[in-house]
Design a protein around this motif. Structure first.
Motif, PDB file in Angstrom:
ATOM      1  N   UNK A 120       0.827  -1.203   0.000  1.00 33.48           N
ATOM      2  CA  UNK A 120       0.000   0.000   0.000  1.00 33.48           C
ATOM      3  C   UNK A 120       0.863   1.256   0.000  1.00 33.48           C
ATOM      4  N   UNK A 121       1.949   1.241   0.771  1.00 30.79           N
ATOM      5  CA  UNK A 121       2.861   2.390   0.798  1.00 30.79           C
ATOM      6  C   UNK A 121       3.486   2.625  -0.573  1.00 30.79           C
ATOM      7  N   UNK A 122       3.884   1.544  -1.250  1.00 25.56           N
ATOM      8  CA  UNK A 122       4.484   1.682  -2.578  1.00 25.56           C
ATOM      9  C   UNK A 122       3.475   2.255  -3.570  1.00 25.56           C
ATOM     10  N   UNK A 123       2.236   1.782  -3.474  1.00 26.35           N
ATOM     11  CA  UNK A 123       1.196   2.281  -4.370  1.00 26.35           C
ATOM     12  C   UNK A 123       0.943   3.766  -4.133  1.00 26.35           C
ATOM     13  N   UNK A 124       0.885   4.142  -2.860  1.00 21.06           N
ATOM     14  CA  UNK A 124       0.660   5.553  -2.526  1.00 21.06           C
ATOM     15  C   UNK A 124       1.833   6.420  -2.956  1.00 21.06           C
ATOM     16  N   UNK A 125       3.056   5.901  -2.776  1.00 21.94           N
ATOM     17  CA  UNK A 125       4.236   6.655  -3.201  1.00 21.94           C
ATOM     18  C   UNK A 125       4.229   6.882  -4.709  1.00 21.94           C
ATOM     19  N   UNK A 126       3.865   5.823  -5.451  1.00 23.37           N
ATOM     20  CA  UNK A 126       3.819   5.942  -6.911  1.00 23.37           C
ATOM     21  C   UNK A 126       2.757   6.950  -7.330  1.00 23.37           C
ATOM     22  N   UNK A 127       1.594   6.903  -6.665  1.00 23.08           N
ATOM     23  CA  UNK A 127       0.529   7.845  -6.985  1.00 23.08           C
ATOM     24  C   UNK A 127       0.936   9.269  -6.641  1.00 23.08           C
ATOM     25  N   UNK A 129       4.012  10.484  -6.560  1.00 21.01           N
ATOM     26  CA  UNK A 129       4.984  10.945  -7.551  1.00 21.01           C
ATOM     27  C   UNK A 129       4.299  11.352  -8.855  1.00 21.01           C
ATOM     28  N   UNK A 130       3.287  10.571  -9.238  1.00 17.55           N
ATOM     29  CA  UNK A 130       2.545  10.904 -10.458  1.00 17.55           C
ATOM     30  C   UNK A 130       1.803  12.229 -10.288  1.00 17.55           C
ATOM     31  N   UNK A 131       1.221  12.439  -9.113  1.00 16.02           N
ATOM     32  CA  UNK A 131       0.512  13.695  -8.839  1.00 16.02           C
ATOM     33  C   UNK A 131       1.467  14.880  -8.851  1.00 16.02           C
ATOM     34  N   UNK A 132       2.632  14.697  -8.224  1.00 14.06           N
ATOM     35  CA  UNK A 132       3.632  15.775  -8.186  1.00 14.06           C
ATOM     36  C   UNK A 132       4.088  16.130  -9.599  1.00 14.06           C
ATOM     37  N   UNK A 133       4.306  15.099 -10.431  1.00 15.05           N
ATOM     38  CA  UNK A 133       4.748  15.345 -11.809  1.00 15.05           C
ATOM     39  C   UNK A 133       3.680  16.101 -12.591  1.00 15.05           C
ATOM     40  N   UNK A 134       2.418  15.715 -12.395  1.00 16.01           N
ATOM     41  CA  UNK A 134       1.331  16.401 -13.113  1.00 16.01           C
ATOM     42  C   UNK A 134       1.196  17.846 -12.669  1.00 16.01           C
ATOM     43  N   UNK A 135       1.314  18.087 -11.363  1.00 17.22           N
ATOM     44  CA  UNK A 135       1.236  19.457 -10.842  1.00 17.22           C
ATOM     45  C   UNK A 135       2.377  20.296 -11.396  1.00 17.22           C
TER      46      UNK A 135
END
Length: 328
Positions: A120-127, A129-135
């Protein structure tokens, strides 16, 4: 403090229960199965601690309180298994196997929870990072759009907000702009998305009335205390109330100490109570600093964890020599 004491008492009771059970069995010379029981107890505690440490929750450590009870159950089932397997009645052998299964269920469940938490932590971290990149992509896009529309920045920003109102990854970087109007900031501060509401409150254009409303009327005001404490537009009466209310989050004195909107009496109260050198540094940088605060600040520095802090000593000497502070 009370809940910490209760946690300690429960943990002590659990540990004592494990020790008493082992002592009782040894005293009664029930050595059969004792080594297996102790092994399962230790295994349960080790796996439980590993599982708890995988969690990033601030309350995860509470789970340590339950480990002794899990260990007693697991060890007790293992001891029953070992003894039931030596019973003459064959039916009890089946019960013994059931006890063995139950003894392994607890550490197995804890181990499964630990691996599930890691995933779950890995999934949240990946999400994340994706959110940060989009922002970041949106931030660059906004910057380029503003550069192509000199003199129309406010109009462009307001248009982008209306266009992307339901896209938080676009709204968040938009709220960083100094061209957002106070009325739009006020409207977005009412968002059900706490991240958007917080970004609105952090915007320099956030009106005093908005900051006061969120502080007094929001269902979760604590989430915004840091932003309210540091904002230059926060009304003095709100800052005073925030400084004197029972502490629910850490570090508010840092924000209040650096905020030029903080009333002088609040700055004096902070200087009179703080033991943190960083807070003292913030006080010494506050534009509202006056000469009457220097003595309390110097006293605070002496009782802080860094009484020889070079910045604070230099700043105090500078203020005294230059006459930069104004006597009221």
């Amino acid at each position: 403090i009370d809940w910490k004491i209760r946690m300690f008492i429960k943990l002590a009771i659990g540990i004592a229960l494990v020790i008493l059970l082992g002592t009782f069995l040894a005293y009664r010379k029930r050595y059969r199965g004792l080594a297996l029981a102790v092994s399962l107890c230790v295994l349960t505690i080790v796996i439980g601690l590993w599982t708890i440490f995988q969690s990033r929750s601030s309350t995860a450590a509470i789970g340590i309180l339950f480990l002794p009870f899990y260990a007693v159950f697991s060890g007790g089932m293992a001891w029953l298994y070992r003894n039931l397997m030596h019973a003459e009645l064959k039916l009890l052998h089946g019960v013994g196997w059931l006890c063995l299964g139950l003894s392994l269920v607890v550490p197995g469940w804890l181990a499964y929870s630990g691996f599930e938490t890691i995933a779950r932590n890995r999934s949240r971290d990946a999400q994340h990072q994706a959110n940060v990149a989009e922002i970041e992509r949106n931030r660059k896009s906004i910057k380029a759009t503003l550069a192509n529309n000199p003199g129309r920045e406010t109009e462009v920003i307001e248009g982008l907000i209306a266009e992307h109102l339901n896209n938080r990854h676009f709204i968040l970087p938009l709220l960083e702009s100094r061209f957002v109007t106070p009325s739009t900031v006020d409207r977005l501060a009412n968002s059900d998305d706490l991240g958007i509401a917080l970004s609105a409150l952090r915007n320099p254009a956030c009106p005093p009335a908005t900051l006061a409303r969120i502080y007094r009327m929001h269902h979760y005001p604590d989430y915004f205390f840091q932003a309210i404490a540091s904002h230059h537009n926060t009304p003095p009466e709100i800052l005073t109330d925030l400084a004197r209310r029972p502490a629910t989050i850490m570090g508010l004195d840092r924000s209040l100490a650096s905020n030029p909107a903080s009333p002088r009496e609040i700055l004096l109260e902070i200087a009179s109570t703080t033991k943190e050198s960083f807070v003292i540094q913030q006080l010494l940088q506050n534009p509202k600093l006056d000469c009457t605060l220097l003595a309390p600040i110097e006293t605070a520095l002496h009782r802080s964890e860094r009484p020889t802090d070079s910045y604070s000593l230099g700043r105090l000497a500078e203020l005294r020599q230059s006459g930069a502070c104004v006597r009221n």
